[in-house]
Design a protein around this motif. Structure first.
Motif, PDB file in Angstrom:
ATOM      1  N   ILE A 246       0.940  -1.469  -0.095  1.00  8.98           N
ATOM      2  CA  ILE A 246       0.218   0.579  -0.051  1.00  8.98           C
ATOM      3  C   ILE A 246       0.614   0.978   0.136  1.00  8.98           C
ATOM      4  N   GLY A 247       0.674   2.131  -0.640  1.00  8.27           N
ATOM      5  CA  GLY A 247       0.922   3.348  -0.590  1.00  8.27           C
ATOM      6  C   GLY A 247       2.534   3.623  -1.914  1.00  8.27           C
ATOM      7  N   SER A 248       2.376   2.028  -2.829  1.00  6.11           N
ATOM      8  CA  SER A 248       4.259   1.848  -3.648  1.00  6.11           C
ATOM      9  C   SER A 248       2.845   2.537  -4.690  1.00  6.11           C
ATOM     10  N   LYS A 249       4.278   2.454  -5.697  1.00  7.12           N
ATOM     11  CA  LYS A 249       4.078   3.175  -6.880  1.00  7.12           C
ATOM     12  C   LYS A 249       3.821   2.194  -8.270  1.00  7.12           C
ATOM     13  N   VAL A 250       2.821   2.342  -8.514  1.00  7.76           N
ATOM     14  CA  VAL A 250       2.909   0.848 -10.160  1.00  7.76           C
ATOM     15  C   VAL A 250       3.035   1.733 -11.541  1.00  7.76           C
ATOM     16  N   ARG A 251       3.192   0.832 -12.291  1.00  2.00           N
ATOM     17  CA  ARG A 251       2.604   1.378 -13.777  1.00  2.00           C
ATOM     18  C   ARG A 251       1.513   0.742 -14.705  1.00  2.00           C
TER      19      ARG A 251
ATOM     20  N   ASP B  59      -9.463   3.803 -22.457  1.00  2.46           N
ATOM     21  CA  ASP B  59      -8.863   4.985 -22.639  1.00  2.46           C
ATOM     22  C   ASP B  59      -8.900   5.593 -21.207  1.00  2.46           C
ATOM     23  N   VAL B  60      -9.636   5.341 -20.178  1.00  2.00           N
ATOM     24  CA  VAL B  60      -8.954   6.344 -19.332  1.00  2.00           C
ATOM     25  C   VAL B  60      -8.153   6.383 -18.506  1.00  2.00           C
ATOM     26  N   ILE B  61      -7.331   5.702 -18.609  1.00  2.00           N
ATOM     27  CA  ILE B  61      -6.264   5.669 -18.790  1.00  2.00           C
ATOM     28  C   ILE B  61      -4.996   4.602 -19.402  1.00  2.00           C
ATOM     29  N   HIS B  62      -3.731   4.920 -19.768  1.00  2.00           N
ATOM     30  CA  HIS B  62      -2.691   4.804 -20.561  1.00  2.00           C
ATOM     31  C   HIS B  62      -1.530   3.978 -20.355  1.00  2.00           C
TER      32      HIS B  62
ATOM     33  N   ARG C 256      -4.560   5.016  -7.528  1.00  2.00           N
ATOM     34  CA  ARG C 256      -5.102   6.492  -7.652  1.00  2.00           C
ATOM     35  C   ARG C 256      -4.065   6.725  -8.862  1.00  2.00           C
ATOM     36  N   PHE C 257      -5.299   7.335  -9.893  1.00  2.00           N
ATOM     37  CA  PHE C 257      -4.215   7.278 -11.606  1.00  2.00           C
ATOM     38  C   PHE C 257      -4.894   9.140 -11.701  1.00  2.00           C
TER      39      PHE C 257
END
Length: 80
Positions: A7-12, A33-36, A55-56
């Motif tokens: 939790i709190g980590s960054k993801v791609r 298409d709301v995210i890329h 969260r994006f």
């Protein structure tokens, strides 16, 4: 087996699902298409069914671990 994230980590985003589910109390399906691909987000929570709340910039969405990868660097080993 699904990948685990902190939790709190960054993801791609590595791949786009056929649709994206919002993380609202009453989830809605949105077009992918709301995210890329390549977009980065922060893991907010873990949901049932192997979904992660992320969260994006355009909102808070639920994604399965197969569509995301961690971009956090693993702790460096001090073995000498």
């Amino acid at each position: 087996m699904s990948q685990e994230f902190t939790i709190g980590s960054k993801v791609r985003v590595m791949a786009l699902p056929p649709y994206v589910k919002t993380a609202d109390p009453m989830p809605m399906l949105r077009p992918p298409d709301v995210i890329h691909i390549g977009e980065e987000g922060i893991v907010i929570d873990r949901r049932p069914g192997g979904y992660w709340g992320i969260r994006f910039t355009r909102g808070f969405f639920l994604l399965d671990s197969q569509y995301i990868e961690s971009i956090e660097k693993p702790p460096e080993s001090h073995l000498e």
